[in-house]
Design a protein around this motif. Structure first.
Motif, PDB file in Angstrom:
ATOM      1  N   MET A 100       0.774  -1.120   0.084  1.00 31.68           N
ATOM      2  CA  MET A 100       0.066   0.135  -0.110  1.00 31.68           C
ATOM      3  C   MET A 100       0.976   1.323  -0.068  1.00 31.68           C
ATOM      4  SD  MET A 100      -3.079   0.839  -0.125  1.00 31.68           S
ATOM      5  CE  MET A 100      -2.763   2.142  -1.201  1.00 31.68           C
ATOM      6  N   ILE A 101       1.813   1.086   0.887  1.00 39.72           N
ATOM      7  CA  ILE A 101       2.658   2.610   0.966  1.00 39.72           C
ATOM      8  C   ILE A 101       3.526   2.654  -0.309  1.00 39.72           C
ATOM      9  CG2 ILE A 101       4.653   3.626   2.071  1.00 39.72           C
ATOM     10  CD1 ILE A 101       3.706   2.482   4.882  1.00 39.72           C
ATOM     11  N   GLY A 102       4.085   1.529  -0.976  1.00 41.77           N
ATOM     12  CA  GLY A 102       4.573   1.588  -2.219  1.00 41.77           C
ATOM     13  C   GLY A 102       3.849   1.961  -3.087  1.00 41.77           C
ATOM     14  N   GLY A 103       2.538   1.478  -3.512  1.00 39.76           N
ATOM     15  CA  GLY A 103       1.718   2.214  -4.285  1.00 39.76           C
ATOM     16  C   GLY A 103       1.733   3.674  -4.375  1.00 39.76           C
ATOM     17  N   LEU A 104       1.455   4.078  -3.230  1.00 38.29           N
ATOM     18  CA  LEU A 104       0.892   5.449  -2.812  1.00 38.29           C
ATOM     19  C   LEU A 104       2.380   6.423  -3.352  1.00 38.29           C
ATOM     20  CD1 LEU A 104      -0.635   5.343   0.478  1.00 38.29           C
ATOM     21  CD2 LEU A 104      -1.905   5.939  -1.749  1.00 38.29           C
ATOM     22  N   ALA A 105       3.372   5.636  -3.073  1.00 34.68           N
ATOM     23  CA  ALA A 105       4.551   6.380  -3.495  1.00 34.68           C
ATOM     24  C   ALA A 105       5.120   6.468  -4.910  1.00 34.68           C
ATOM     25  CB  ALA A 105       5.848   5.585  -2.890  1.00 34.68           C
ATOM     26  N   MET A 106       4.502   5.374  -5.480  1.00 37.89           N
ATOM     27  CA  MET A 106       4.771   5.504  -6.756  1.00 37.89           C
ATOM     28  C   MET A 106       3.817   6.452  -7.639  1.00 37.89           C
ATOM     29  SD  MET A 106       4.156   2.199  -9.521  1.00 37.89           S
ATOM     30  CE  MET A 106       4.848   0.908  -8.161  1.00 37.89           C
TER      31      MET A 106
ATOM     32  N   SER B  19       9.750  -2.673   7.731  1.00 38.31           N
ATOM     33  CA  SER B  19      10.942  -3.435   7.249  1.00 38.31           C
ATOM     34  C   SER B  19      11.769  -2.471   6.506  1.00 38.31           C
ATOM     35  CB  SER B  19      10.503  -4.590   6.262  1.00 38.31           C
ATOM     36  OG  SER B  19       9.836  -4.227   5.090  1.00 38.31           O
ATOM     37  N   ASP B  20      12.806  -3.014   6.045  1.00 35.61           N
ATOM     38  CA  ASP B  20      13.812  -2.086   5.153  1.00 35.61           C
ATOM     39  C   ASP B  20      12.992  -1.649   3.887  1.00 35.61           C
ATOM     40  OD1 ASP B  20      13.874  -4.706   4.321  1.00 35.61           O
ATOM     41  OD2 ASP B  20      15.858  -4.708   3.965  1.00 35.61           O
ATOM     42  N   VAL B  21      12.144  -2.602   3.234  1.00 38.34           N
ATOM     43  CA  VAL B  21      11.284  -2.348   2.020  1.00 38.34           C
ATOM     44  C   VAL B  21      10.355  -1.012   2.341  1.00 38.34           C
ATOM     45  CG1 VAL B  21       9.657  -3.355   0.541  1.00 38.34           C
ATOM     46  CG2 VAL B  21      11.391  -4.777   1.411  1.00 38.34           C
ATOM     47  N   THR B  22       9.634  -0.870   3.418  1.00 35.92           N
ATOM     48  CA  THR B  22       8.961   0.243   4.000  1.00 35.92           C
ATOM     49  C   THR B  22       9.857   1.370   3.739  1.00 35.92           C
ATOM     50  OG1 THR B  22       8.051  -1.301   5.718  1.00 35.92           O
ATOM     51  CG2 THR B  22       7.339   0.967   5.692  1.00 35.92           C
ATOM     52  N   TYR B  23      10.943   1.543   4.065  1.00 37.04           N
ATOM     53  CA  TYR B  23      11.769   2.805   4.153  1.00 37.04           C
ATOM     54  C   TYR B  23      12.189   3.183   2.579  1.00 37.04           C
ATOM     55  CZ  TYR B  23      11.792   3.117   9.323  1.00 37.04           C
ATOM     56  OH  TYR B  23      11.264   3.439  10.284  1.00 37.04           O
ATOM     57  N   ILE B  24      12.270   1.873   1.869  1.00 33.65           N
ATOM     58  CA  ILE B  24      12.651   2.286   0.565  1.00 33.65           C
ATOM     59  C   ILE B  24      11.511   3.035  -0.187  1.00 33.65           C
ATOM     60  CG2 ILE B  24      13.161   1.349  -1.689  1.00 33.65           C
ATOM     61  CD1 ILE B  24      14.344  -1.046  -0.388  1.00 33.65           C
ATOM     62  N   ALA B  25      10.195   2.702  -0.147  1.00 30.97           N
ATOM     63  CA  ALA B  25       9.249   3.521  -0.507  1.00 30.97           C
ATOM     64  C   ALA B  25       8.895   4.674  -0.098  1.00 30.97           C
ATOM     65  CB  ALA B  25       7.716   2.415  -0.265  1.00 30.97           C
ATOM     66  N   ILE B  26       9.161   4.851   1.558  1.00 27.40           N
ATOM     67  CA  ILE B  26       8.925   6.251   1.793  1.00 27.40           C
ATOM     68  C   ILE B  26      10.006   7.224   1.484  1.00 27.40           C
ATOM     69  CG2 ILE B  26       8.933   7.508   4.256  1.00 27.40           C
ATOM     70  CD1 ILE B  26       8.142   4.994   5.590  1.00 27.40           C
ATOM     71  N   LEU B  27      11.149   6.754   1.410  1.00 31.27           N
ATOM     72  CA  LEU B  27      12.372   7.720   0.800  1.00 31.27           C
ATOM     73  C   LEU B  27      12.126   7.901  -0.505  1.00 31.27           C
ATOM     74  CD1 LEU B  27      15.421   6.021   2.508  1.00 31.27           C
ATOM     75  CD2 LEU B  27      14.490   8.108   3.162  1.00 31.27           C
TER      76      LEU B  27
END
Length: 564
Positions: A264-270, A292-300
């Protein structure tokens, strides 16, 4: 226990075989104790657990020794034992041993002789599935499909292995075609794994209509939408441009885990919704799910696309100092992109230089892309030189450096780079766009006239050009980084693949129908400004997913706020 029987030994061995690598080694040691005691003989239930343990810690040599004992104790024809032995060879990368064992037990599937024993047929299907999985793992996708085609009987696992194999190896259209074939044949019904396997392929091609059909199929046929299928649906809707539907799926899930939140967070980031990304991240932490580390990749990534430099730096530092996660190469890539896009090129280069891990080609590409954006030839040249050493046959560095030279008028530099590309036989990836109309995906290249409706498309392109000129649009010929006259440059811009896809969409759909397009490269500035005007002139919502992010064009503006 004074005299444990075989069942007791098997129970303990099986328990250890299903754990970590260290536990799996203990399972083998317990098996060795069983053999050295010599009081109890192993049976057909002992060896599968031992072989599974060998697979867990990749003990190929140990597995071969166990294989010898399998033969010695007379279980070489036991299908459950053989399937675990085959899986061991596959997981350990010994495809030759796997192939020999497979053909010894299954024989020639294309033979006229049919296996009449139902139990034997089912055993063959299991072994074929393991072998297909093995070919997929070592990327021998053609061999996997050949074996799949030869199977007289296929289970849902067979279809799943082949569909996911195509999707994982980048054959997205083939994965979707095979899914269609499965549905048309009707011998086997898809399950949750099937749907979760085909959704990534649908996502990559932006086939929203097919994705919606898969979602509807799951709901109508009682397929439980758990965290795995739910996260795949969220990812599909997000990557196909319907972020609102992705949010709906997320809200309807009864249970969520970190994978669901990341989707969900990755989709919003995209989609460039940085504010929503930060809001969902806060909700995720409040719900008790650890990022997780994946969460922070999406946020950054979201901070990078929104130009939130201070916020991005703060989140990166918080990840390291408060949460205690060690940054991966992807996190540093996001930080380089964050600084570079905002024009802090020296700081981005300094970050790369001082990284505790060796920067890869993606890191340097991020810096080089920012140098092209801000026309910094000096830092761009340094980044390109490093890139050419790291990935000498990747066209990205050469093309970016050539474009950087061209944007600054250095045509001698352009000629030099292109000569290098010619000598190394390096070709630039052509621009390619896809649009889905009535469930069919149409592909267009730059200056493409191969479509059956090419004449109508070209007529619409001419109409678009005329209408945009009337509202004051002037083509940005600086985006054509070639030493040619302006008239030729305008012609090239006229036939960019996304413009052709939009023209086809306009002649193929009813007025005011939204158009969704996927492009393999970054959208250029002229196409971006054109899409804004087209959305206003034709009263259409146009959604384009390029290599980096989504652009939602509506009523003359874009969701990226011209920052991409």
């Amino acid at each position: 226990m004074s005299q444990p029987n075989c069942f007791s030994w098997n129970t303990v061995i099986r328990a250890f075989s299903e754990g970590s690598s260290s536990n799996a080694i203990n399972a083998l040691l317990i098996f060795c104790q069983l053999m050295s005691d010599g009081v109890v003989e192993p049976n057909s239930f002992t060896f599968p657990s031992v072989l599974k343990a060998c697979s867990v810690f990749a003990g190929l040599e140990e597995g071969k020794q166990v294989h010898g004992l399998v033969v010695k104790f007379g279980f070489a024809d036991d299908e459950f034992v053989v399937s675990n032995l085959l899986r061991l060879y596959v997981l350990c990368g010994s495809i030759e041993d796997a192939s020999v064992l497979f053909h010894k037990n299954v024989g020639d599937l294309s033979s006229e002789i049919r296996v009449r024993d139902k139990r034997r047929q089912e055993g063959n299907v299991v072994l074929c599935n393991v072998m297909i999985d093995g070919y997929v793992r070592i990327r021998k996708i053609d061999a996997a499909r050949e074996l799949f085609n030869e199977m007289q009987q296929k289970s849902v696992v067979s279809w799943n292995a082949m569909i996911s194999g195509y999707a994982q190896n980048g054959f997205f259209k083939e994965a979707i075609d095979l899914f269609h074939m499965m549905m048309e044949m009707g011998d086997v019904s898809p399950n949750r794994v099937t749907l979760a396997s085909v959704l990534p392929a649908i996502s990559r091609l932006g086939a929203l209509e097919l994705g919606e059909w898969v979602h509807l199929y799951a709901e109508r046929n009682g397929v439980r939408i758990d965290a795995v299928l739910g996260s795949a649906l969220i990812d599909m809707y997000a990557k196909c441009g319907n972020i609102e539907k992705a949010i709906q799926v997320f809200k309807r899930l009864l249970k969520t885990n970190v994978i669901v939140w990341n989707a969900m967070i990755g989709g919003l980031a995209m989609h460039g919704k940085a504010k929503d990304v930060l809001d969902y991240f806060s909700r995720m932490e409040r719900s008790g799910v650890s990022p997780s580390d994946v969460t922070y990749i999406a946020i950054l990534s979201a901070c990078s696309h929104a130009g939130l430099v201070k916020k991005g730096i703060s989140i990166f530092n918080d990840m390291v100092n408060r949460v205690g996660l060690e940054p991966r190469i992807e996190h540093y890539g996001c930080m380089v992109d964050l600084l570079g896009r905002a024009g802090y090129l020296e700081e981005a280069e300094e970050l790369i230089t001082n990284m505790p891990i060796k920067p890869d080609d993606v890191i340097w590409k991020a810096l080089l892309g920012s140098c092209k954006l801000h026309k910094n030839v000096e830092i761009g040249r340094r980044a390109a030189e490093v890139l050419m050493k790291l990935a000498p046959h990747d066209s990205g560095a050469y093309v970016a450096l050539s474009n950087l030279y061209a944007s600054s008028g250095n045509w001698d530099g352009v000629a030099e780079v292109r000569m290098m590309m010619k000598e190394l036989d390096i070709r630039k990836d052509p621009g390619c766009s896809w649009i889905e109309i009535d469930g069919v995906i149409h592909e267009f290249l730059v200056e493409d006239d191969s479509h059956p409706r090419a004449k109508e498309i070209h007529s619409m392109l001419k109409e678009i050009s005329d209408k945009l000129s009337l509202v004051g649009h002037i083509q940005d010929t600086t985006q054509v980084l070639l030493k040619i006259d302006d008239e030729h440059k305008e012609s090239l811009l006229h036939y960019h693949s996304e413009k052709i896809a939009v023209a086809f969409g306009l002649i193929s759909t009813l007025p005011k129908t939204p158009l969704q397009i996927v492009k393999n490269l970054r959208i250029c500035e002229d196409c971006h400004s054109s899409m804004k005007l087209i959305s206003k002139v034709y009263e259409r919502k146009i959604i384009i997913r390029d290599r980096k992010r989504f652009h939602h064009f509506e009523n003359g503006s874009c969701s990226c706020m011209d920052y991409w």
